[in-house]
Design a protein around this motif. Sequence first.
Motif, PDB file in Angstrom:
ATOM      1  N   ARG A 261      -9.696  -3.736   0.830  1.00 40.30           N
ATOM      2  CA  ARG A 261      -8.729  -4.833   0.824  1.00 40.30           C
ATOM      3  C   ARG A 261      -7.944  -4.810  -0.484  1.00 40.30           C
ATOM      4  O   ARG A 261      -8.432  -4.375  -1.520  1.00 40.30           O
ATOM      5  CB  ARG A 261      -9.438  -6.179   0.989  1.00 40.30           C
ATOM      6  CG  ARG A 261     -10.060  -6.386   2.366  1.00 40.30           C
ATOM      7  CD  ARG A 261     -10.592  -7.817   2.482  1.00 40.30           C
ATOM      8  NE  ARG A 261     -11.707  -8.039   1.573  1.00 40.30           N
ATOM      9  CZ  ARG A 261     -12.992  -7.925   1.905  1.00 40.30           C
ATOM     10  NH1 ARG A 261     -13.319  -7.599   3.151  1.00 40.30           N
ATOM     11  NH2 ARG A 261     -13.932  -8.148   1.020  1.00 40.30           N
TER      12      ARG A 261
ATOM     13  N   THR B  56      -5.404  -8.510   2.417  1.00 38.38           N
ATOM     14  CA  THR B  56      -5.213  -7.737   3.652  1.00 38.38           C
ATOM     15  C   THR B  56      -5.729  -6.322   3.458  1.00 38.38           C
ATOM     16  O   THR B  56      -5.843  -5.820   2.340  1.00 38.38           O
ATOM     17  CB  THR B  56      -3.734  -7.691   4.061  1.00 38.38           C
ATOM     18  OG1 THR B  56      -2.999  -7.059   3.021  1.00 38.38           O
ATOM     19  CG2 THR B  56      -3.193  -9.099   4.280  1.00 38.38           C
ATOM     20  N   GLN B  57      -6.032  -5.685   4.580  1.00 39.17           N
ATOM     21  CA  GLN B  57      -6.477  -4.305   4.539  1.00 39.17           C
ATOM     22  C   GLN B  57      -5.298  -3.380   4.191  1.00 39.17           C
ATOM     23  O   GLN B  57      -4.211  -3.508   4.741  1.00 39.17           O
ATOM     24  CB  GLN B  57      -7.073  -3.891   5.894  1.00 39.17           C
ATOM     25  CG  GLN B  57      -8.360  -4.597   6.244  1.00 39.17           C
ATOM     26  CD  GLN B  57      -9.512  -4.094   5.392  1.00 39.17           C
ATOM     27  OE1 GLN B  57      -9.545  -2.930   4.984  1.00 39.17           O
ATOM     28  NE2 GLN B  57     -10.459  -4.980   5.089  1.00 39.17           N
TER      29      GLN B  57
ATOM     30  N   VAL C 158      -4.970  -0.363   4.980  1.00 35.43           N
ATOM     31  CA  VAL C 158      -4.630   0.515   6.107  1.00 35.43           C
ATOM     32  C   VAL C 158      -3.648  -0.150   7.060  1.00 35.43           C
ATOM     33  O   VAL C 158      -2.998   0.532   7.870  1.00 35.43           O
ATOM     34  CB  VAL C 158      -5.896   0.956   6.873  1.00 35.43           C
ATOM     35  CG1 VAL C 158      -6.806   1.772   5.971  1.00 35.43           C
ATOM     36  CG2 VAL C 158      -6.642  -0.261   7.432  1.00 35.43           C
ATOM     37  N   ASP C 159      -3.538  -1.500   6.985  1.00 28.50           N
ATOM     38  CA  ASP C 159      -2.608  -2.196   7.877  1.00 28.50           C
ATOM     39  C   ASP C 159      -1.173  -2.114   7.384  1.00 28.50           C
ATOM     40  O   ASP C 159      -0.241  -2.431   8.137  1.00 28.50           O
ATOM     41  CB  ASP C 159      -3.024  -3.679   8.006  1.00 28.50           C
ATOM     42  CG  ASP C 159      -4.370  -3.842   8.708  1.00 28.50           C
ATOM     43  OD1 ASP C 159      -4.720  -2.921   9.485  1.00 28.50           O
ATOM     44  OD2 ASP C 159      -5.040  -4.856   8.473  1.00 28.50           O
TER      45      ASP C 159
ATOM     46  N   HIS D 179       0.399   0.685   6.140  1.00 28.29           N
ATOM     47  CA  HIS D 179       1.020   1.928   6.633  1.00 28.29           C
ATOM     48  C   HIS D 179      -0.096   2.875   7.050  1.00 28.29           C
ATOM     49  O   HIS D 179      -1.152   2.929   6.387  1.00 28.29           O
ATOM     50  CB  HIS D 179       1.883   2.589   5.532  1.00 28.29           C
ATOM     51  CG  HIS D 179       2.767   3.691   6.047  1.00 28.29           C
ATOM     52  ND1 HIS D 179       2.307   4.969   6.228  1.00 28.29           N
ATOM     53  CD2 HIS D 179       4.082   3.688   6.417  1.00 28.29           C
ATOM     54  CE1 HIS D 179       3.298   5.725   6.670  1.00 28.29           C
ATOM     55  NE2 HIS D 179       4.392   4.976   6.801  1.00 28.29           N
ATOM     56  N   PRO D 180       0.087   3.630   8.148  1.00 26.02           N
ATOM     57  CA  PRO D 180      -0.993   4.535   8.603  1.00 26.02           C
ATOM     58  C   PRO D 180      -1.451   5.528   7.548  1.00 26.02           C
ATOM     59  O   PRO D 180      -2.604   5.980   7.585  1.00 26.02           O
ATOM     60  CB  PRO D 180      -0.343   5.269   9.791  1.00 26.02           C
ATOM     61  CG  PRO D 180       0.691   4.322  10.297  1.00 26.02           C
ATOM     62  CD  PRO D 180       1.225   3.613   9.081  1.00 26.02           C
TER      63      PRO D 180
ATOM     64  N   GLU E  32      -4.663   4.869   5.604  1.00 27.42           N
ATOM     65  CA  GLU E  32      -5.935   5.066   6.285  1.00 27.42           C
ATOM     66  C   GLU E  32      -6.603   6.359   5.810  1.00 27.42           C
ATOM     67  O   GLU E  32      -7.826   6.422   5.672  1.00 27.42           O
ATOM     68  CB  GLU E  32      -5.721   5.105   7.791  1.00 27.42           C
ATOM     69  CG  GLU E  32      -7.021   5.112   8.577  1.00 27.42           C
ATOM     70  CD  GLU E  32      -6.801   4.898  10.056  1.00 27.42           C
ATOM     71  OE1 GLU E  32      -7.764   5.041  10.822  1.00 27.42           O
ATOM     72  OE2 GLU E  32      -5.651   4.563  10.436  1.00 27.42           O
TER      73      GLU E  32
END
Length: 500
Positions: free
Chosen positions: A24, A39-40, A42-43, A45-46, A49
């Motif tokens: 996060r 927020t994560q 990864v959320d 932008h891909p 991840e």
Amino acid sequence: MIPDKSNKDFIVKVQFIAIDDQGRIKKSDQNLIKFTEGTQIVDVHPFFESLITYFDHKSDHIKLDCVNMFDHSYDIEVITHKDNTGVIILRDRTDFYDRIQKIAQKRNESLIFNEVLELKNNMLHEKEAFKTKFIQNFAHEVRSPLTLISAFSSLLLKGELNLDQTKLVEAVNEQSDKLRKLMDDIIELSQLKKGKPEIINTPFSFLELIESIHLNFSSKISISSNIFEMSVSQDVPEFLIGDKRRIEQIISNLIENALLYNSGNKIKLEISENNRRAGKSSLRFVVHHQGLVPEDLENRHLVKDIEKIEPEGLSFSIVRELVDLMDGSISIKKIDNNSTQQIINIRVSFPLHNVEIPVKETKTAQQYNFTDKVRVLIADQNSTTQFTALKVLVSTGNFDTVVYKDPKELLEAVEKHEYDLILISSSISQIDAVELIGIIKEFANDKNKSIPIIALTVRTSKEDIATYRKAGFKDVVKKPYTDDELLNTIYKRLNLKKFL
């Protein structure tokens, strides 16, 4: 904004993002991308991840260059800690990578352009090589039957013919001369297009040259009930120093061109001198004729590909090339609705003192009655040119000839028998004449090693003749030839006292 000193030409924006052990966002300075704390990652932008895997593997320090996100290019650093937290550092290098891409694109375009240029150049060379090979093959195929026609019509005119037969043979002879000239024009133009040929400057009688041209075209034009007139200014030099053959070619081709388009009953050649200075004379040639020429004829010399030149434009194209070679000028002028002038100006040197002009050799072969016959070996695989040479020699009664078309039989003959002369065609069974003469010299008996060997060939450029001479040929006869041309060459190379 934090300046990045890694490149002095660009100001780079930098953003720091702190990540907890759950991936996060703990904190961000929001300089580049807006992140919401908690927020994560990864959320957002891909791409992020893939960064989480670095945390899982406990990597200490990772650098990734030129990562594209949100239409920008970033250099990214990932620093991880033992507690699985870490920091992501973004550096916006969009301007830098855009500049690099443009440079790379220009370099690639340059490489592609050079490769295309090289490809076009190779294609041009291949095209020229194919064209040269085609012309050589064309010349070889056409010259063989034309040799027979030229030699036999000349022989027939020396025999006993009635008036009608004489006119028929003269017509055949005239047409063979036209074919010969057309073929020479094609080959000449191909050579002129390939490069700048050598101009041979020697003293010659200019008045004798134009008198010869006048005599030749007067008889030629009179056949069609037309008149050929020539006017020569008194100030034109009697002698010149220049390339006689090229100058004759220019004048003759202009007249031939006028003949082609003439619709009247007269063609006139005017020769005058524009000026004279520094040992050079500026000569002006004007050919008048009735009728108009194609509007684009004057610019057909700009066509680089011979195959795009119309047959009727060959003479003028050759004239243009030769005039350019002599740093002259050429133009076509319409006088009225049905009259044309072809105008040429060239500068030619003239002798300041009296000169001795070599006596021109007669073209007609001298008649001999040999007491002993000349033993001649003819090496030729073409039945037409075999028969031509054989007939010309036999007609004199002075030669005992034998013909070989197989190299093996030829070599056996020069080893076992004695000859006085050998005539070799351009090639036999795909063995070039230059290679063949070397083999003959190797296998021939002592007597045949010293006899004259003459080449009968279509290859008569300066380089080709030098090659033949170096190989051991005493002379070269160009196909197509007349009976007189062949006999004169043979008589010149034989020891005549031996047979008289």
